[in-house]
Design a protein around this motif. Structure first.
Motif, PDB file in Angstrom:
ATOM      1  N   GLY A 187     -31.964   6.880  32.929  1.00 18.84           N
ATOM      2  CA  GLY A 187     -31.681   8.108  33.654  1.00 18.84           C
ATOM      3  C   GLY A 187     -32.380   9.293  33.113  1.00 18.84           C
ATOM      4  N   GLU A 188     -33.570   9.391  32.758  1.00 15.52           N
ATOM      5  CA  GLU A 188     -34.300  10.510  32.154  1.00 15.52           C
ATOM      6  C   GLU A 188     -34.382  11.372  33.412  1.00 15.52           C
ATOM      7  OE1 GLU A 188     -35.130   7.318  31.454  1.00 15.52           O
ATOM      8  OE2 GLU A 188     -35.336   7.497  29.119  1.00 15.52           O
ATOM      9  N   GLY A 189     -34.956  10.788  34.498  1.00 18.68           N
ATOM     10  CA  GLY A 189     -35.222  11.506  35.600  1.00 18.68           C
ATOM     11  C   GLY A 189     -34.199  12.390  36.180  1.00 18.68           C
ATOM     12  N   LYS A 190     -32.873  11.815  36.109  1.00 15.02           N
ATOM     13  CA  LYS A 190     -31.656  12.518  36.563  1.00 15.02           C
ATOM     14  C   LYS A 190     -31.216  13.816  35.520  1.00 15.02           C
ATOM     15  CE  LYS A 190     -29.349   9.100  39.336  1.00 15.02           C
ATOM     16  NZ  LYS A 190     -30.138   7.704  38.807  1.00 15.02           N
ATOM     17  N   ALA A 191     -31.475  13.369  34.290  1.00 11.68           N
ATOM     18  CA  ALA A 191     -31.104  14.263  32.998  1.00 11.68           C
ATOM     19  C   ALA A 191     -32.245  15.515  33.260  1.00 11.68           C
ATOM     20  CB  ALA A 191     -31.381  13.701  31.642  1.00 11.68           C
ATOM     21  N   ALA A 192     -33.614  15.069  33.261  1.00 12.35           N
ATOM     22  CA  ALA A 192     -34.681  16.313  33.464  1.00 12.35           C
ATOM     23  C   ALA A 192     -34.254  17.035  34.850  1.00 12.35           C
ATOM     24  CB  ALA A 192     -36.020  15.815  33.793  1.00 12.35           C
ATOM     25  N   LYS A 193     -33.854  16.558  35.978  1.00 13.85           N
ATOM     26  CA  LYS A 193     -33.508  17.234  37.063  1.00 13.85           C
ATOM     27  C   LYS A 193     -32.502  18.459  36.666  1.00 13.85           C
ATOM     28  CE  LYS A 193     -34.094  17.949  41.517  1.00 13.85           C
ATOM     29  NZ  LYS A 193     -33.501  19.090  41.741  1.00 13.85           N
ATOM     30  N   ALA A 194     -31.392  17.848  36.115  1.00 11.90           N
ATOM     31  CA  ALA A 194     -30.316  18.488  35.818  1.00 11.90           C
ATOM     32  C   ALA A 194     -30.852  19.783  34.967  1.00 11.90           C
ATOM     33  CB  ALA A 194     -29.134  17.687  35.044  1.00 11.90           C
ATOM     34  N   ALA A 195     -31.682  19.642  34.188  1.00 13.19           N
ATOM     35  CA  ALA A 195     -32.200  20.673  33.084  1.00 13.19           C
ATOM     36  C   ALA A 195     -33.030  21.722  34.040  1.00 13.19           C
ATOM     37  CB  ALA A 195     -33.050  20.041  32.092  1.00 13.19           C
ATOM     38  N   GLU A 196     -33.808  21.082  35.020  1.00  9.69           N
ATOM     39  CA  GLU A 196     -34.438  21.776  35.827  1.00  9.69           C
ATOM     40  C   GLU A 196     -33.806  22.883  36.758  1.00  9.69           C
ATOM     41  OE1 GLU A 196     -36.754  20.270  39.100  1.00  9.69           O
ATOM     42  OE2 GLU A 196     -38.343  21.407  38.589  1.00  9.69           O
ATOM     43  N   ASP A 197     -32.686  22.216  37.568  1.00  8.72           N
ATOM     44  CA  ASP A 197     -31.783  22.912  38.325  1.00  8.72           C
ATOM     45  C   ASP A 197     -31.073  24.144  37.442  1.00  8.72           C
ATOM     46  OD1 ASP A 197     -32.590  21.474  40.196  1.00  8.72           O
ATOM     47  OD2 ASP A 197     -30.843  20.009  40.432  1.00  8.72           O
ATOM     48  N   ALA A 198     -30.903  23.870  36.215  1.00  8.09           N
ATOM     49  CA  ALA A 198     -29.900  24.728  35.535  1.00  8.09           C
ATOM     50  C   ALA A 198     -30.941  25.875  34.803  1.00  8.09           C
ATOM     51  CB  ALA A 198     -29.202  24.014  34.376  1.00  8.09           C
ATOM     52  N   GLY A 199     -32.130  25.803  35.131  1.00 10.97           N
ATOM     53  CA  GLY A 199     -33.061  26.782  34.756  1.00 10.97           C
ATOM     54  C   GLY A 199     -34.144  26.671  33.675  1.00 10.97           C
ATOM     55  N   ALA A 200     -34.099  25.381  32.890  1.00  9.91           N
ATOM     56  CA  ALA A 200     -35.012  24.984  32.057  1.00  9.91           C
ATOM     57  C   ALA A 200     -36.558  25.222  32.734  1.00  9.91           C
ATOM     58  CB  ALA A 200     -34.834  23.562  31.530  1.00  9.91           C
ATOM     59  N   ASP A 201     -37.284  25.449  31.753  1.00 11.03           N
ATOM     60  CA  ASP A 201     -38.734  25.688  32.003  1.00 11.03           C
ATOM     61  C   ASP A 201     -39.616  24.667  31.802  1.00 11.03           C
ATOM     62  OD1 ASP A 201     -38.504  28.771  32.636  1.00 11.03           O
ATOM     63  OD2 ASP A 201     -37.753  28.480  30.747  1.00 11.03           O
ATOM     64  N   GLY A 202     -39.246  23.542  30.825  1.00 14.01           N
ATOM     65  CA  GLY A 202     -40.095  22.583  30.680  1.00 14.01           C
ATOM     66  C   GLY A 202     -39.095  21.525  30.268  1.00 14.01           C
ATOM     67  N   ILE A 203     -39.681  20.205  30.010  1.00 15.07           N
ATOM     68  CA  ILE A 203     -39.046  19.127  29.369  1.00 15.07           C
ATOM     69  C   ILE A 203     -39.938  18.573  28.335  1.00 15.07           C
ATOM     70  CG2 ILE A 203     -38.068  16.511  29.938  1.00 15.07           C
ATOM     71  CD1 ILE A 203     -36.572  18.721  31.433  1.00 15.07           C
ATOM     72  N   ASN A 204     -39.322  17.999  27.276  1.00 17.15           N
ATOM     73  CA  ASN A 204     -40.134  17.227  26.163  1.00 17.15           C
ATOM     74  C   ASN A 204     -39.207  15.947  26.378  1.00 17.15           C
ATOM     75  OD1 ASN A 204     -40.995  15.815  23.827  1.00 17.15           O
ATOM     76  ND2 ASN A 204     -40.946  17.679  22.557  1.00 17.15           N
ATOM     77  N   MET A 205     -40.327  14.840  26.684  1.00 12.23           N
ATOM     78  CA  MET A 205     -39.701  13.180  26.680  1.00 12.23           C
ATOM     79  C   MET A 205     -40.585  12.681  25.750  1.00 12.23           C
ATOM     80  SD  MET A 205     -38.464  10.906  28.272  1.00 12.23           S
ATOM     81  CE  MET A 205     -37.370  10.159  26.688  1.00 12.23           C
ATOM     82  N   GLY A 206     -40.001  12.401  24.301  1.00 12.82           N
ATOM     83  CA  GLY A 206     -38.661  12.435  23.922  1.00 12.82           C
ATOM     84  C   GLY A 206     -38.821  12.434  22.657  1.00 12.82           C
ATOM     85  N   ASN A 207     -37.639  12.008  22.084  1.00 13.05           N
ATOM     86  CA  ASN A 207     -37.206  12.012  20.684  1.00 13.05           C
ATOM     87  C   ASN A 207     -37.475  10.693  20.171  1.00 13.05           C
ATOM     88  OD1 ASN A 207     -35.811  12.814  18.166  1.00 13.05           O
ATOM     89  ND2 ASN A 207     -34.791  14.148  19.072  1.00 13.05           N
ATOM     90  N   SER A 208     -36.755  10.344  18.701  1.00  9.38           N
ATOM     91  CA  SER A 208     -36.991   9.032  18.352  1.00  9.38           C
ATOM     92  C   SER A 208     -35.941   8.132  18.830  1.00  9.38           C
ATOM     93  CB  SER A 208     -36.604   8.808  16.891  1.00  9.38           C
ATOM     94  OG  SER A 208     -35.407   9.589  16.679  1.00  9.38           O
ATOM     95  N   LEU A 209     -36.313   6.793  19.045  1.00 10.09           N
ATOM     96  CA  LEU A 209     -35.620   5.999  19.693  1.00 10.09           C
ATOM     97  C   LEU A 209     -34.478   5.228  18.899  1.00 10.09           C
ATOM     98  CD1 LEU A 209     -35.581   4.158  22.794  1.00 10.09           C
ATOM     99  CD2 LEU A 209     -37.109   2.484  21.436  1.00 10.09           C
ATOM    100  N   GLY A 210     -33.381   4.905  19.572  1.00  7.13           N
ATOM    101  CA  GLY A 210     -32.652   3.844  18.952  1.00  7.13           C
ATOM    102  C   GLY A 210     -30.937   4.515  18.819  1.00  7.13           C
TER     103      GLY A 210
END
Ligand SMILES: Cc1cc2nc3c(=O)[nH]c(=O)nc-3n(C[C@H](O)[C@H](O)[C@H](O)COP(=O)(O)O)c2cc1C
Length: 314
Positions: free
Chosen positions: A172-195
């Motif tokens: 659900g990265e898309g929904k997570a990113a949208k939540a960040a954008e709606d709250a005022g974030a200016d950019g998204i970094n996808m992503g961190n280490s996996l696991g």
């Protein structure tokens, strides 16, 4: 052909040093710059100094690197002094990591208060580490609700552009990113280490990493990051940094086609040495010349037929 803007700053190429790699001292950030990157993301800073996990905390596997550093860092006060006075033409991003929204707010205030002396272009908030109790995915920070709370707390305290670093381990990265954008974030970094993942020592019959488990990085995670960037590009209008498995120019171009405006490079420094930043830039330029592109910006999101803003596929 690779010059671009990174928020308020013009940089020579869209290739950044990923957080935690070579990034403990200002001198090491400068080494990455001397080797051709357009900007650096410093080692993540917590409110108080941390020793991190017991070693071994980094181990190569047959398909990537497993690490469980546990955020060893000197704390925000010392960190801001260490990285401060940044006057180079490459961008500096300060990475902060907190246990909850309140801590993120306190960290953001410290960055804001020393903004002038610091010379940083943006803040990155990491909510995605898979192997540090109390932080990131182990603290449930990847949900849209938690992302909104953390983003609001930071935006309340700092005017610097804010990048939210998401996890590829949570669907659900898309929904997570949208939540960040709606709250005022200016950019998204996808992503961190996996696991987290694990490697067992056959002789000792025990997990090798001191913490037992760790986050996987390097080429093995690239397809998952490509998919995450693709989903996020469909979901938001703010720009994306792609991070995970980028080792050469073709990998960077692929991320940009999926929707990234910039890429950040971590494990490839271990595989190809510190010159990797300049080498990736040259490889990108060669590909662009062969394929008749004048600016990499023309390639952002070309893998999409339409940017339809429907929820992510996954
Ligand atoms: C040894 C090591 C330390 C890391 N430390 C941090 C950190 O402090 N903060 C952070 O946001 N990411 C950290 N990361 C994750 C990287 O920034 C990056 O997201 C990850 O390595 C995936 O990119 P790569 O495949 O190019 O390595 C670390 C990764 C490694 C391998």
């Amino acid at each position: 052909m690779l010059e671009c803007e990174f928020f308020s700053k013009k940089i020579k190429n869209p290739i950044l040093l990923a957080s935690g790699i070579l990034g403990m001292t200002k001198a090491s950030l400068e080494t990455a710059c001397d080797n051709g990157c357009g900007g650096v993301i410093a080692k993540s800073l917590t409110l108080e100094p941390r020793k991190g996990h017991e070693g071994p905390n980094i181990i190569e596997t047959e398909c990537g690197i497993l690490n469980a550093m546990g955020y060893p860092n000197p704390g925000i006060e010392f960190g801001l002094t260490e990285f401060g006075g940044w006057k180079r033409k490459e961008a500096l991003v300060i990475s902060i990591v907190g246990k909850d929204a309140k801590e993120f707010g306190l960290l953001a205030k410290k960055v804001e208060d020393s903004k002038k002396e610091l010379g940083a272009t943006a803040i990155e908030a990491v909510i995605s580490c898979p192997h540090t109790p109390g932080y990131g995915t182990m603290a449930g920070q990847g949900t849209p609700e938690s992302i909104i709370e953390i983003t609001n707390a930071i935006k309340d305290k700092s005017k610097l552009p804010l990048i939210i670093k998401l996890s590829p381990s949570i669907p659900g990265e898309g929904k997570a990113a949208k939540a960040a954008e709606d709250a005022g974030a200016d950019g998204i970094n996808m992503g961190n280490s996996l696991g987290p993942g694990m490697k067992i020592d056959l002789a000792r019959k025990k997990p090798i990493l001191g913490f037992g488990v760790g986050g996987l990085t390097g080429p093995a995670i690239k397809p998952i990051i490509v998919r995450g960037v693709y989903d996020i590009y469909k979901s938001v209008n703010i720009p994306i940094i792609a991070t995970g498995g980028i080792t050469n120019g073709s990998d960077a171009i692929e991320m940009i086609m999926a929707g990234a405006s910039w890429v950040s490079v971590g494990s490839a420094v271990y595989y190809r040495g510190p010159k990797v930043f300049g080498d990736i830039a040259k490889e990108m330029e060669t590909w662009m010349k062969e394929n008749k592109y004048k600016k990499h910006a023309e390639l952002v999101g070309v893998a999409h037929d339409v940017r339809d803003h429907k929820s992510d596929i996954y």
